[in-house]
Motif scaffolding. Structure first.
Motif, short mmCIF file in Angstrom:
data_model
loop_
_atom_site.label_atom_id
_atom_site.label_comp_id
_atom_site.label_asym_id
_atom_site.label_seq_id
_atom_site.Cartn_x
_atom_site.Cartn_y
_atom_site.Cartn_z
N GLU A 81 36.09 39.79 52.04
CA GLU A 81 37.47 39.33 51.95
C GLU A 81 37.57 38.03 51.17
O GLU A 81 38.49 37.85 50.36
N GLN A 82 36.64 37.12 51.40
CA GLN A 82 36.66 35.84 50.68
C GLN A 82 36.52 36.06 49.17
O GLN A 82 37.26 35.47 48.39
N GLN A 83 35.58 36.91 48.77
CA GLN A 83 35.43 37.16 47.33
C GLN A 83 36.65 37.88 46.77
O GLN A 83 37.13 37.55 45.68
N GLY A 84 37.17 38.84 47.52
CA GLY A 84 38.35 39.57 47.07
C GLY A 84 39.56 38.68 46.84
O GLY A 84 40.34 38.89 45.91
N ARG A 85 39.72 37.67 47.69
CA ARG A 85 40.85 36.75 47.57
C ARG A 85 40.62 35.69 46.50
O ARG A 85 41.49 35.42 45.68
N LEU A 86 39.43 35.09 46.52
CA LEU A 86 39.16 33.97 45.62
C LEU A 86 38.95 34.41 44.16
O LEU A 86 39.21 33.64 43.24
N LEU A 87 38.49 35.64 43.96
CA LEU A 87 38.25 36.14 42.60
C LEU A 87 39.18 37.30 42.25
O LEU A 87 38.85 38.10 41.37
N LYS A 88 40.30 37.38 42.89
CA LYS A 88 41.21 38.52 42.65
C LYS A 88 41.57 38.68 41.17
O LYS A 88 41.55 39.81 40.66
N PRO A 89 41.91 37.60 40.44
CA PRO A 89 42.24 37.79 39.01
C PRO A 89 41.08 38.40 38.22
O PRO A 89 41.29 39.29 37.39
N GLN A 90 39.87 37.92 38.47
CA GLN A 90 38.71 38.43 37.73
C GLN A 90 38.37 39.86 38.14
O GLN A 90 38.02 40.69 37.30
#
Length: 398
Positions: A81-90
């Protein structure tokens, strides 16, 4: 007149077809040699913007403010979830586009999808949970994220090189780990390299030099200094009924601290594609583990030097003569014998790059947990290497 008009139409038609074909070939060529802007269709660059979400955070390296560092903490679902939220644009703009370009031809795409389905049952439950949470948080489909983990094994593509130097070949550091990652950027990957630090519940912390969306590890180091780099081998055949290789390498970093432990995990795991794993630990042990789904061979340093590219070297594994990169590194390193340090290692790496696809180059000191990293340019090995001390990220409570 009618005959002349018909002939003119034919010529115009031929010219139109010629221009269309030329455009397609030119676009493909520019894709191959990484000419910016990417001719077929330019993808907007998604800059990494520092932010926090839950226990995770995205920062820029404290010295240069150039290299993004993603720090993930907690359970598998929290990590995803953390990666999905923090890197959503990429994740949402680059991964889909990259996969579409990487698998533009029907045959590689078919092979990749078959490989993904064959490897899916062997994905550890906790990694699946992480990918599912990342999918939910980013809006990217689970299958696309899973495909990202399996394309390294099928179809095999990265061309890489590595050198590990230890006593008596080195001058100061007891062990120096150099690694080139040569992989088609397709106008995308070169702009999205980052360091992802995992601090998973109940497992060892580790840092992965990677791209958004990768749950597995291609290059990395853990809290005990165990350092590894994957190099596919073009010797041998692929058995797709096994754990994706990059997930196997993450398992090694999470569960063991030394070379012997890594060999044990590899031998006990259901494996897939032929692979060279360059590996070293903080105690100064190093090796190249050559393996297929059926066999494992461990190649140790000779007089403190180990080299690796994309073919097997051990007699029981070797099938071909490979290319000239292995010999090029060997010649350079032997010229610096007894005085190999950071500068000399970088020179050796430069001798083995594939210039048009060299998108990452790094030198790691396992005992010190320091990485000198060059990313963001092609060829990476020809640009500045930035020093990052990973100690505080890998051992946050020590």
């Amino acid at each position: 007149m009618k005959f002349i008009a018909t002939k003119a139409v034919k010529r115009i038609s031929f010219l139109a077809v010629f221009l269309i074909v030329s455009y397609i070939l030119f676009s493909s060529f520019c894709c191959l040699i990484e000419v910016p802007p990417y001719v077929a269709s330019k993808t907007p660059r998604s800059d990494f913007i520092p932010n926090k979400y839950g226990k995770g955070e995205l920062i820029l390296d404290p010295i240069y403010q150039k290299i993004p560092i993603l720090i993930l903490r907690g359970s598998p679902a929290e990590l995803g979830e953390q990666q999905g939220r923090l890197l959503k644009p990429q994740l949402t703009t680059s991964i889909d586009t990259y996969l579409n370009r990487f698998l533009a031809q029907e045959e590689p795409k078919k092979r990749a999808l078959v490989g993904m389905k064959s490897m899916e049952p062997f994905v550890p439950v906790e990694y699946r949970q992480e990918l599912e949470a990342m999918s939910h948080a980013s809006g990217l489909s689970f299958d696309r994220l899973l495909l990202l983990q399996t394309i390294i094994d099928e179809p095999r593509l990265p061309f890489c090189s590595a050198i590990i130097s230890s006593r008596p070949a080195t001058k100061e550091a007891p062990l120096i780990f150099g690694r080139n990652l040569d992989f088609p950027s397709l106008g995308i990957a070169v702009h999205h390299s980052l360091i992802t630090v995992y601090q998973p519940d109940g497992k060892k912390s580790f840092a992965s030099i990677t791209w958004p969306g990768f749950a597995g590890v291609i290059s990395g180091i853990n809290e005990d200094g165990l350092t590894l780099a994957m190099l596919v081998s073009f010797d041998g055949t692929t058995n797709l009924a096994g754990m994706p290789s990059i997930m196997l390498f993450r398992k090694i970093l999470e569960e063991t601290s030394d070379l012997d432990g890594a060999v044990k995990i590899i031998k006990e795991t259901k494996r897939t594609a032929p692979t060279n794993l360059a590996i070293a630990d903080a105690r100064g042990q190093s090796a190249v583990i050559e393996f297929t789904s059926d066999n494992v061979a461990v190649r140790y340093p000779e007089k403190g030097l180990l080299y690796c590219t994309n073919w097997f070297i051990s007699e029981q594994m070797k099938l071909s003569e490979g290319d000239k990169r292995y010999a090029a590194m060997q010649k350079q390193a032997e010229g610096y014998y007894g005085k190999i340090g950071l500068a000399e290692t970088i020179k050796v790496l430069k001798s083995a790059i594939l210039p048009v696809i060299n998108i990452q180059s790094m030198v790691i000191l396992p005992r010190e947990k320091i990485i000198h990293l060059s990313i963001g340019f092609i060829p990476a090995a020809e640009r500045d290497f930035r020093k990052i001390d990973l100690t505080e990220y890998l051992n946050p409570h020590k």
